[in-house]
Write a protein that holds these residues in place. Sequence first.
Motif, PDB file in Angstrom:
ATOM      1  N   PRO A   1       0.856  -1.500  -0.044  1.00  0.00           N
ATOM      2  CA  PRO A   1       0.146  -0.009   0.130  1.00  0.00           C
ATOM      3  C   PRO A   1       0.847   1.238  -0.052  1.00  0.00           C
ATOM      4  CG  PRO A   1      -0.340  -1.458   2.194  1.00  0.00           C
ATOM      5  CD  PRO A   1       0.457  -2.184   1.135  1.00  0.00           C
ATOM      6  N   ILE A   2       1.857   1.528   0.864  1.00  0.00           N
ATOM      7  CA  ILE A   2       2.750   2.447   0.862  1.00  0.00           C
ATOM      8  C   ILE A   2       3.579   2.486  -0.549  1.00  0.00           C
ATOM      9  CG2 ILE A   2       4.634   3.684   1.718  1.00  0.00           C
ATOM     10  CD1 ILE A   2       3.802   3.111   4.472  1.00  0.00           C
ATOM     11  N   GLY A   3       3.963   1.539  -1.250  1.00  0.00           N
ATOM     12  CA  GLY A   3       4.741   1.921  -2.411  1.00  0.00           C
ATOM     13  C   GLY A   3       3.477   2.308  -3.629  1.00  0.00           C
ATOM     14  N   ALA A   4       2.350   1.862  -3.345  1.00  0.00           N
ATOM     15  CA  ALA A   4       1.368   2.367  -4.314  1.00  0.00           C
ATOM     16  C   ALA A   4       0.823   3.703  -4.299  1.00  0.00           C
ATOM     17  CB  ALA A   4      -0.227   1.376  -4.090  1.00  0.00           C
ATOM     18  N   ALA A   5       1.059   4.290  -2.714  1.00  0.00           N
ATOM     19  CA  ALA A   5       0.577   5.643  -2.453  1.00  0.00           C
ATOM     20  C   ALA A   5       1.704   6.650  -2.972  1.00  0.00           C
ATOM     21  CB  ALA A   5       0.516   5.900  -0.984  1.00  0.00           C
ATOM     22  N   ILE A   6       3.096   6.079  -3.163  1.00  0.00           N
ATOM     23  CA  ILE A   6       3.969   6.841  -3.396  1.00  0.00           C
ATOM     24  C   ILE A   6       3.805   6.972  -5.172  1.00  0.00           C
ATOM     25  CG2 ILE A   6       6.609   7.038  -3.694  1.00  0.00           C
ATOM     26  CD1 ILE A   6       5.656   7.722  -1.163  1.00  0.00           C
ATOM     27  N   GLU A   7       3.471   5.809  -5.458  1.00  0.00           N
ATOM     28  CA  GLU A   7       3.358   5.786  -7.019  1.00  0.00           C
ATOM     29  C   GLU A   7       2.167   6.445  -7.487  1.00  0.00           C
ATOM     30  OE1 GLU A   7       3.244   1.833  -8.653  1.00  0.00           O
ATOM     31  OE2 GLU A   7       5.313   1.454  -7.618  1.00  0.00           O
ATOM     32  N   LEU A   8       1.181   6.883  -6.668  1.00  0.00           N
ATOM     33  CA  LEU A   8       0.162   7.701  -6.977  1.00  0.00           C
ATOM     34  C   LEU A   8       0.711   9.104  -7.264  1.00  0.00           C
ATOM     35  CD1 LEU A   8      -3.156   7.422  -4.926  1.00  0.00           C
ATOM     36  CD2 LEU A   8      -2.644   6.595  -7.457  1.00  0.00           C
ATOM     37  N   LEU A   9       1.770   9.485  -6.621  1.00  0.00           N
ATOM     38  CA  LEU A   9       2.481  10.876  -6.958  1.00  0.00           C
ATOM     39  C   LEU A   9       2.508  10.997  -8.410  1.00  0.00           C
ATOM     40  CD1 LEU A   9       4.716  11.658  -3.878  1.00  0.00           C
ATOM     41  CD2 LEU A   9       2.843  12.804  -4.613  1.00  0.00           C
ATOM     42  N   ALA A  10       3.082  10.001  -8.899  1.00  0.00           N
ATOM     43  CA  ALA A  10       3.473  10.268 -10.400  1.00  0.00           C
ATOM     44  C   ALA A  10       2.222  10.163 -11.236  1.00  0.00           C
ATOM     45  CB  ALA A  10       4.426   8.997 -10.797  1.00  0.00           C
ATOM     46  N   GLY A  11       1.088   9.643 -10.751  1.00  0.00           N
ATOM     47  CA  GLY A  11       0.216   9.729 -11.661  1.00  0.00           C
ATOM     48  C   GLY A  11      -0.788  11.290 -11.608  1.00  0.00           C
TER      49      GLY A  11
ATOM     50  N   ALA B   1      11.517  10.218   5.483  1.00  0.00           N
ATOM     51  CA  ALA B   1      11.683  10.493   4.015  1.00  0.00           C
ATOM     52  C   ALA B   1      10.303   9.876   3.520  1.00  0.00           C
ATOM     53  CB  ALA B   1      12.604   9.719   3.263  1.00  0.00           C
ATOM     54  N   THR B   2       9.946   8.567   3.612  1.00  0.00           N
ATOM     55  CA  THR B   2       8.663   7.939   3.392  1.00  0.00           C
ATOM     56  C   THR B   2       7.337   8.915   3.917  1.00  0.00           C
ATOM     57  OG1 THR B   2       9.547   5.970   3.418  1.00  0.00           O
ATOM     58  CG2 THR B   2       7.123   6.096   3.055  1.00  0.00           C
ATOM     59  N   LEU B   3       7.404   9.322   5.185  1.00  0.00           N
ATOM     60  CA  LEU B   3       6.359  10.256   5.568  1.00  0.00           C
ATOM     61  C   LEU B   3       6.385  11.435   4.746  1.00  0.00           C
ATOM     62  CD1 LEU B   3       6.567   9.972   9.470  1.00  0.00           C
ATOM     63  CD2 LEU B   3       4.773   9.546   7.959  1.00  0.00           C
ATOM     64  N   VAL B   4       7.456  12.125   4.433  1.00  0.00           N
ATOM     65  CA  VAL B   4       7.341  13.360   3.730  1.00  0.00           C
ATOM     66  C   VAL B   4       6.583  13.018   2.314  1.00  0.00           C
ATOM     67  CG1 VAL B   4       9.069  14.735   2.249  1.00  0.00           C
ATOM     68  CG2 VAL B   4       9.451  14.267   4.535  1.00  0.00           C
ATOM     69  N   GLY B   5       6.854  11.886   1.711  1.00  0.00           N
ATOM     70  CA  GLY B   5       6.385  11.741   0.482  1.00  0.00           C
ATOM     71  C   GLY B   5       5.081  11.327   0.624  1.00  0.00           C
ATOM     72  N   LEU B   6       4.452  10.841   1.608  1.00  0.00           N
ATOM     73  CA  LEU B   6       3.121  10.607   1.965  1.00  0.00           C
ATOM     74  C   LEU B   6       2.312  12.029   2.143  1.00  0.00           C
ATOM     75  CD1 LEU B   6       3.201   7.312   3.830  1.00  0.00           C
ATOM     76  CD2 LEU B   6       2.481   7.495   1.399  1.00  0.00           C
TER      77      LEU B   6
ATOM     78  N   ALA C   1       3.146  14.959   1.110  1.00  0.00           N
ATOM     79  CA  ALA C   1       3.142  15.536   0.218  1.00  0.00           C
ATOM     80  C   ALA C   1       1.722  15.079  -0.788  1.00  0.00           C
ATOM     81  CB  ALA C   1       4.363  15.506  -0.824  1.00  0.00           C
ATOM     82  N   LEU C   2       1.627  14.023  -0.779  1.00  0.00           N
ATOM     83  CA  LEU C   2       0.384  13.439  -1.599  1.00  0.00           C
ATOM     84  C   LEU C   2      -0.872  13.803  -1.046  1.00  0.00           C
ATOM     85  CD1 LEU C   2      -0.509  11.097  -3.775  1.00  0.00           C
ATOM     86  CD2 LEU C   2      -0.794   9.619  -1.826  1.00  0.00           C
ATOM     87  N   VAL C   3      -1.000  13.574   0.297  1.00  0.00           N
ATOM     88  CA  VAL C   3      -2.151  14.156   0.918  1.00  0.00           C
ATOM     89  C   VAL C   3      -2.415  15.497   0.920  1.00  0.00           C
ATOM     90  CG1 VAL C   3      -3.260  14.111   3.162  1.00  0.00           C
ATOM     91  CG2 VAL C   3      -1.877  12.146   2.604  1.00  0.00           C
ATOM     92  N   TRP C   4      -1.366  16.307   0.923  1.00  0.00           N
ATOM     93  CA  TRP C   4      -1.240  17.674   0.885  1.00  0.00           C
ATOM     94  C   TRP C   4      -2.004  18.128  -0.309  1.00  0.00           C
ATOM     95  CZ3 TRP C   4       3.221  21.623   2.038  1.00  0.00           C
ATOM     96  CH2 TRP C   4       2.709  22.711   2.332  1.00  0.00           C
TER      97      TRP C   4
ATOM     98  N   LEU D   1       9.542  20.203  -8.282  1.00  0.00           N
ATOM     99  CA  LEU D   1      10.089  19.182  -9.278  1.00  0.00           C
ATOM    100  C   LEU D   1      10.384  17.965  -8.579  1.00  0.00           C
ATOM    101  CD1 LEU D   1      12.180  21.115 -12.069  1.00  0.00           C
ATOM    102  CD2 LEU D   1      10.020  20.117 -11.954  1.00  0.00           C
ATOM    103  N   GLY D   2      11.211  18.223  -7.430  1.00  0.00           N
ATOM    104  CA  GLY D   2      11.819  17.111  -6.750  1.00  0.00           C
ATOM    105  C   GLY D   2      10.498  16.203  -6.183  1.00  0.00           C
ATOM    106  N   ILE D   3       9.655  16.709  -5.649  1.00  0.00           N
ATOM    107  CA  ILE D   3       8.337  15.889  -5.306  1.00  0.00           C
ATOM    108  C   ILE D   3       7.996  14.974  -6.520  1.00  0.00           C
ATOM    109  CG2 ILE D   3       6.042  16.065  -4.168  1.00  0.00           C
ATOM    110  CD1 ILE D   3       6.705  18.530  -2.828  1.00  0.00           C
ATOM    111  N   MET D   4       7.938  15.766  -7.781  1.00  0.00           N
ATOM    112  CA  MET D   4       7.512  15.305  -8.862  1.00  0.00           C
ATOM    113  C   MET D   4       8.196  14.048  -9.361  1.00  0.00           C
ATOM    114  SD  MET D   4       6.111  18.211 -11.131  1.00  0.00           S
ATOM    115  CE  MET D   4       5.104  17.292 -12.285  1.00  0.00           C
TER     116      MET D   4
END
Lengths: 325, 282
Positions: free
Chosen positions: A117-127, B25-30, B32-35, A183-186
Amino acid sequence: MSGLLVARSEIAARPAVGPFGDRLFRALLIGAALSVLALLGGAAIAIFWGGLPAFRHFGLGFFTRLAWDPVRQDFGALVPIYGTLVTAAIAMITAVPVSFGIALFLTEVAPHWLRAPIGAAIELLAGIPSIIYGMWGLFVFAPFMADHVEPGLTALLGPLPLLGVLFDGPPLGIGMLTAGLILGIMVVPFISAVMRDVFRLVPQALRESALGLGATRWELVWRVVLPYTRSAVLGGVFLGLGRALGETMAVTFVLGNAHDFNLSLFMPSTSIAAAIANEFTEADSDLYRASLVALGFVLFVITFIVLALGKLMLARLAQSEGSRR
Amino acid sequence: MTPNRGRLLRRQATNTLALSLATLATLVGLIALVWILATIVINGAAALGPHLFTRATPPPGAEGGVLNALLGSAMMTALALLIGAPIGILAGTYLAESGGRRWIAELVRFVNDILLSAPSIVIGLFVYEIIVQPSGHFSGLAGAIAMAMVLLPVVVRTTDETLRLVPVSLREAALALGAPLWRMVLFVLYPAARAGMLTGLLLGLARISGETAPLLFTALNNQYLSFDLTRPLANMPVVIFQFALSPYPAWQSLAWAGALLMTLFVLLLSLGARFMVRVRTR
């Protein structure tokens, strides 16, 4: 594995005689495959052609001049190129450690049920479409940077010799630092996905020997996993860099489109992609438009080299994997 | 004994620190997504309403919807699929069936992977040079072709990968029964790889639905409801771009609503594709 390949190549290598349907079908297949090459080659030629008037008119000076003045028909590419490189550099400085951390978390730290699930959530950022990053960046992240981050950075790093210049300036929110961070987040999902996937390629025996000798998880990753996957990790970083260099919409929203050269990262600037996106439909003279297309050609060449290097480095791990098996 | 013990403690501390930073780092990514998603949902939901789907984009200061942009995007996306999907599937089939040995297949695969990450604004410039400039005006057709070019590498890649998963014995069985190559591919390979190929199309669709840069100077925009593909055509990404950067509150609110619709559509497509992969591998 090799049997599979042989059988397959024999299928395709059958002589091209045979029923008419097959000859037609083969022609269709190879025509479609060649269209992929034609797309890249055609784009390179057409964009070079479109930018040629600007290259002719300004010569090599196009790359070294700061001016960008539509009224006086004077165009130099240095500021957009500088903006592109600086924002991409900020993106990589932030995205590479974070992506490594995420890959580390997903392969070593997280309990197994949490990894998918966490891997999928991070990949959603790419979507998420890039224009959405742009809106969020302009209306939410830039004010946040201006109010909470940039004043602190100025107070903390501003007095430093040399480096201080980078963090000295009005906290506008809109500028190279904000654009670089977005850009970094993306690119984080792209880099972390590559890292995670190649970390998983490390043979179980290697991992177990390291742990058996008493290595901690960190030592396992730092001294065994990372050296083993070095070229592929670098390849993933280059793929991310290629994306960061060419990313358009998000940067267009938060960079401010100012053709002024500034050392301060807080100041608005422009990038190649943002300049094209902002100005192309408004370019009112042929030389203006040709200069923008010429910028596009520069971007095309830079990203092509970066992405090709990335692909080659990724392919190296795949090859050594293949020979080991 | 003591120095060893100190060393062990230090190693363990380093380990704990590194793993904590990784978690951070993982929390930061999550976060950002939620935000980002929360921003879009909160601002977008406030602007949602039936008027979005019944009225065209308004002039400054007036009320309206995004009907013309939705229809324009739908038309261009459909056309892009019609152009890009068949070529992509055929090219992917070539790659999978040539066994990865021929240098030309290797080259195509390499170039395709580069196109996959290449800046989409370059595609926009390309289409501008070869279609918009010669024809003299922006058009929905040019926009659709630009979208097809963005779609193509996605479809090539997924078709290639999926077809290579189909067992060789299936191919050999079909060919041994005397089926010509094209029948084998159409009636054995494609049905066997159906789910994966559909996943590729969904991913490609998600990709082009959010692309803005290639449309800026191909399809441009059109304030009115239009079905003419040979003229500038309204579309969601460019409308969101222009309205978000405008000073008018009514336009900005339409941009947020459009952003929410677009994000929902794209993320649902990505999730759908992911779900299909899971069903297939199970």
